[in-house]
Design an enzyme around this catalytic site. Structure first.
Site: not given
Ligand code: NAP
Ligand code: MN
Length: 267
Positions: A45-46, A126-127, A152, A154, A189
């Site tokens: 997904d990334g 995503n967001e 107020r 994070d 938070a």
């Molecule tokens: P990453 O840290 O490698 O990805 C975080 C996880 O989110 C990976 O397992 C990724 O899947 C999964 N993911 C991405 N889009 C998704 C979706 N629409 N639904 C369900 N899971 C999803 O970073 P990245 O791959 O560059 O992805 C960035 C995304 O990470 C941001 O858009 C944000 O949504 C998410 N994120 C989550 C948190 C948290 O949950 N605390 C914190 C920061 C960011 P893959 O392994 O298949 O890439």
């Molecule tokens: Mn990823």
């Protein structure tokens, strides 16, 4: 057929991309890094987030295809052994963005960042989040130009329906079916006590509503848009709403959203 391929960079994804180029050459497909009709993301997904932002200016004219080389993802549902089939479909033009038969469309999020140094517009798959870096984020949140609350905490996360299963889910937000044109505001938070009060529950805004976030003091903040991080120290406001255009995905077989949710998070 003009196409482009992005891979995650691991050996399996690189090999599959190579394999795809060979199959495409047999069909006289044209590799086009500027205005492709189909963009194939090979990885997770990334990787799809990267593909999306690479072509952010051409979204209405592209059909995206996600091939997964790890676990089945939310944006990548083609399997690595289905490349030949995918190329077959492409050559019969079944995957062109204006052919609705095998295309599903998901809503996107549009945000406008107003800084003292200028204004910029972005879309997110995503967001986006706004966070304090060294201190608590203090920000006024307006919905449809009416003050809603003083936040107020994070930070704030505003997600799309398809992004609701990512960061938003970790924040206790609801998972939203992508046929619902909406954006979701979730708190990161928040501080709640006798003096400070926030709603403390995620909000779902329909299309044609908008939300403005005004940080109330000069502070170093971090804006994230999907996987992209943008530090800012002169932010005036961020305005967001459901984007005008949707993203198109080429689907090979029906794979209902709730089935994805179940297989991603349960069993
Ligand atoms: P990453 O840290 O490698 O990805 C975080 C996880 O989110 C990976 O397992 C990724 O899947 C999964 N993911 C991405 N889009 C998704 C979706 N629409 N639904 C369900 N899971 C999803 O970073 P990245 O791959 O560059 O992805 C960035 C995304 O990470 C941001 O858009 C944000 O949504 C998410 N994120 C989550 C948190 C948290 O949950 N605390 C914190 C920061 C960011 P893959 O392994 O298949 O890439
Ligand atoms: Mn990823």
């Amino acid at each position: 057929m003009r196409y482009y391929v992005l891979d995650r960079g691991d050996q399996l994804s690189v090999d599959l991309a190579e394999q795809f180029h060979k199959l495409a050459a047999q069909r006289n497909f044209e590799m086009d890094a500027e205005t492709p009709e189909i963009v194939i993301s090979i990885g997770g997904d990334g990787t799809m987030l990267h593909a999306f932002h690479t072509f952010a200016d051409h979204i209405p004219n592209i059909a995206f295809v996600g091939v997964h080389t790890g676990h089945l993802g939310f944006y990548s549902d083609w399997k690595s052994d289905e490349l030949a089939e995918l190329v077959d479909l492409m050559s019969t033009n079944l995957l062109s963005a204006d052919n609705s038969a095998r295309i599903v469309k998901y809503p996107l999020l549009e945000l406008t960042i107003h800084k003292k140094s200028g204004t910029s517009s972005h879309i997110a798959l995503n967001e986006f989040t706004l966070k304090g870096v060294y201190s608590t984020l203090v920000a006024q949140i307006d919905i449809n130009d009416t003050t809603f609350e003083m936040f107020r905490g994070d930070g704030i996360c505003v997600s799309t329906p398809s992004g609701s299963t990512a960061y938003n889910k970790s924040l206790g937000g609801a998972m939203v079916h992508p046929s619902i044109e909406a954006i979701q505001i979730a708190e990161i938070a928040s501080i709640n006590n006798r003096i400070y009060r926030t709603m403390g529950a995620p909000l779902l805004l329909p299309k044609h509503h908008h939300c403005d976030i005004y940080p109330s003091k000069d502070q170093r903040l971090l804006i994230t848009i999907d996987h992209i991080a943008i530090p800012v120290d002169d932010l005036i406001s961020i305005s967001c709403k459901v984007a005008e255009h949707k993203i198109s995905f080429a689907r090979y077989r029906p794979y209902p959203f709730w089935n994805r949710v179940r297989s991603a998070f349960l069993r």
